[in-house]
Write an enzyme that holds these catalytic residues in place. Structure first.
Site, short mmCIF file in Angstrom:
data_model
loop_
_atom_site.label_atom_id
_atom_site.label_comp_id
_atom_site.label_asym_id
_atom_site.label_seq_id
_atom_site.Cartn_x
_atom_site.Cartn_y
_atom_site.Cartn_z
N SER A 1 35.63 35.54 38.97
CA SER A 1 35.95 36.92 39.34
C SER A 1 37.08 37.52 38.49
CB SER A 1 36.34 36.99 40.81
OG SER A 1 37.44 36.14 41.07
N ASP B 1 44.39 42.37 45.59
CA ASP B 1 43.95 41.90 46.91
C ASP B 1 44.63 40.54 47.14
OD1 ASP B 1 42.46 40.07 45.42
OD2 ASP B 1 40.56 41.14 45.68
N HIS C 1 43.47 38.48 43.58
CA HIS C 1 43.38 38.99 42.22
C HIS C 1 44.56 39.85 41.83
CE1 HIS C 1 39.20 38.21 43.62
NE2 HIS C 1 39.20 37.56 42.47
#
Ligand SMILES: *[C@@H]1O[C@H](CO)[C@@H](O)[C@H](O)[C@H]1NC(C)=O
Ligand SMILES: *[C@@H]1O[C@H](CO)[C@@H](O)[C@H](O)[C@H]1NC(C)=O
Ligand SMILES: *[C@@H]1O[C@H](CO)[C@@H](O)[C@H](O)[C@H]1NC(C)=O
Ligand SMILES: *[C@@H]1O[C@H](CO)[C@@H](O)[C@H](O)[C@H]1NC(C)=O
Ligand SMILES: *[C@@H]1O[C@H](CO)[C@@H](O)[C@H](O)[C@H]1NC(C)=O
Ligand SMILES: *[C@@H]1O[C@H](CO)[C@@H](O)[C@H](O)[C@H]1NC(C)=O
Ligand SMILES: *[C@@H]1O[C@H](CO)[C@@H](O)[C@H](O)[C@H]1NC(C)=O
Ligand SMILES: *[C@@H]1O[C@H](CO)[C@@H](O)[C@H](O)[C@H]1NC(C)=O
Ligand SMILES: *[C@@H]1O[C@H](CO)[C@@H](O)[C@H](O)[C@H]1NC(C)=O
Length: 351
Positions: free
Chosen positions: A37, A315, A318
């Site tokens: 991600s 978040d 990240h």
């Protein structure tokens, strides 16, 4: 007279070089991106997984505030590196490459939740593990519209975080933790990773950037899950397990540079960038967006913080674009020797 001609010539040469730089002649013709991600730019959008970011407020600072599937508020670190390389546009996702996007500058195969091990991240749903990302790469370079020499491309691989977050340190995976010590688990990952990188080399990778892992024990998600260690604000047993992997990855880079003499490998030290109030950061212990309790990703449609450049975390996992920009800057042009080994990306692409 001679002297004047010489200096004019020098002037023209230096002007020419400047113009080349300004016109954005790319430093490599193409860039292939593998990972999770931290690099994903939309490959998970159509997958059945909770690990996706194609909804607001993700991408709020991206062009026209479009949520593309990037797990941050703006560009990822590899996007920023793509720009520094002078490539004409951001690298399309593999998902878009199969839908007609122009692949002439490379493809991004990265997938949120994915790991080095195929089973990593299955708790989140579908994902594209590194083995499959490499198979997707074979599909691309065998396509008739792939007409660049893949030996000339830059390759970036940033993976392994999920093998810790969504595998080894998943609370329900206590069996894995009983079977393998952190040392043995890191060795297992490196053993698999070595074969995967060798496969990429056989497929033509000659300039390879391997990202080390960050301090996963300092992410808000892991601190919320396990609580900070005594005398620390982070989960120290996670950090020490991850650093074993990083040390082994540095050794692997050394080994590859000795054994595979037709290629160059570099290690990027993801823990080297210092995030302090000196860089403008003010909030280290909270995320900019409001997160879902079950997985630490942003609540859809929620309003994020206004002062995003003051936050380290977008978040619960990240980093914000502000952090990505620093990380990309240090990977591209290292400030000191621990940042990149044996050299940084700007030197790798010139070699
Ligand atoms: C998506 O995955 C969940 C959990 O793995 C499963 O229950 C559900 O049936 C899947 N949905 C579709 C459309 O495949
Ligand atoms: C988002 O990234 C672009 C490209 O690096 C940058 O020009 C822009 O200023 C960023 N937006 C914000 C709000 O930081
Ligand atoms: C993927 O392609 C679609 C359709 O061409 C486009 O709308 C979208 O912006 C692309 N997504 C990304 C992440 O590039
Ligand atoms: C893709 O972009 C390259 C470089 O700009 C260009 O030469 C090529 O024609 C494009 N291919 C397609 C199918 O649009
Ligand atoms: C391991 O995890 C399972 C399922 O979460 C739990 O039932 C079991 O008690 C745990 N075992 C140990 C030794 O912690
Ligand atoms: C935490 O560390 C302090 C000082 O090293 C020690 O006195 C204390 O017992 C430790 N607490 C726990 C819960 O381990
Ligand atoms: C490098 O070569 C040595 C000796 O042949 C071998 O033991 C080692 O596994 C090789 N390492 C890599 C990364 O290819
Ligand atoms: C990475 O950077 C940190 C901080 O500067 C340093 O302590 C560490 O030794 C570096 N790691 C490697 C493998 O160079
Ligand atoms: C973060 O730290 C500040 C002070 O450093 C404190 O006031 C605040 O409550 C903390 N926030 C969270 C979410 O822990």
């Amino acid at each position: 007279m001679r002297g004047v001609t010489m200096s004019l010539l020098m002037f023209m040469i230096s002007c020419g070089m400047r113009l080349l730089g300004i016109n954005g002649e790319p430093q490599v013709p193409c860039f292939f991106i593998f990972g999770d991600s931290l690099s994903d730019n939309g490959n998970n959008n159509q997958l059945n997984t909770t690990a996706k970011a194609n909804y607001q407020p993700y991408g709020i600072d991206f062009l026209d505030s479009i949520p593309t599937g990037r797990f941050t508020n703006n560009l990822t670190a590899v996007d920023i590196i793509t720009k520094k390389l002078g490539l004409p546009w951001l690298i399309p996702s593999f998902a878009n490459a199969t839908m007609g996007a122009n692949i002439s500058s490379g493809v991004n195969y990265a997938s949120g939740g994915a790991g080095i091990l195929p089973e990593t991240g299955k708790n989140l749903g579908q994902r594209i593990p590194l083995d499959q990302q490499i198979k997707n790469h074979v599909t691309i370079i065998r396509r008739p519209d792939w007409n660049t020499d893949e030996h000339k491309c830059l390759y970036s691989i940033n993976i392994g975080s999920n093998d810790y977050i969504n595998n080894y340190f998943l609370p329900s995976n206590n069996q894995t933790r009983q079977l393998f010590t952190p040392e043995q688990f890191a060795e297992l990952l490196i053993c698999k990773f070595r074969l995967q990188i060798e496969t990429l080399h056989q497929l033509g990778a000659r300039k390879v950037v391997l990202f080390g892992l960050g301090e996963i024990g300092c992410t808000l998600a892991e601190i919320a899950l396990y609580g900070p260690s005594n005398g620390s604000s982070c989960v120290e047993n996670i950090n020490s397990a991850v650093m074993i992997f990083n040390d082994k990855l540095v050794s692997l880079v050394k080994e590859f540079n000795v054994n595979l003499t037709d290629a160059k490998f570099i290690y990027i030290n993801s823990t080297a960038v210092q995030l302090t109030p000196l860089q403008g950061f003010k909030v280290f212990n909270a995320s900019c967006c409001m997160v879902r309790a079950d997985d630490g990703l942003c609540v859809a449609g929620s309003r994020p913080c206004d002062d995003r450049s003051e936050y380290v975390f977008w978040d619960y996992f990240h980093p914000t674009y502000a952090v990505n920009a620093l990380a990309a800057g240090s990977a591209y042009e290292a400030q000191g020797s621990p940042d990149a080994y044996p050299t940084d990306i700007s030197h790798l692409v010139k070699s």
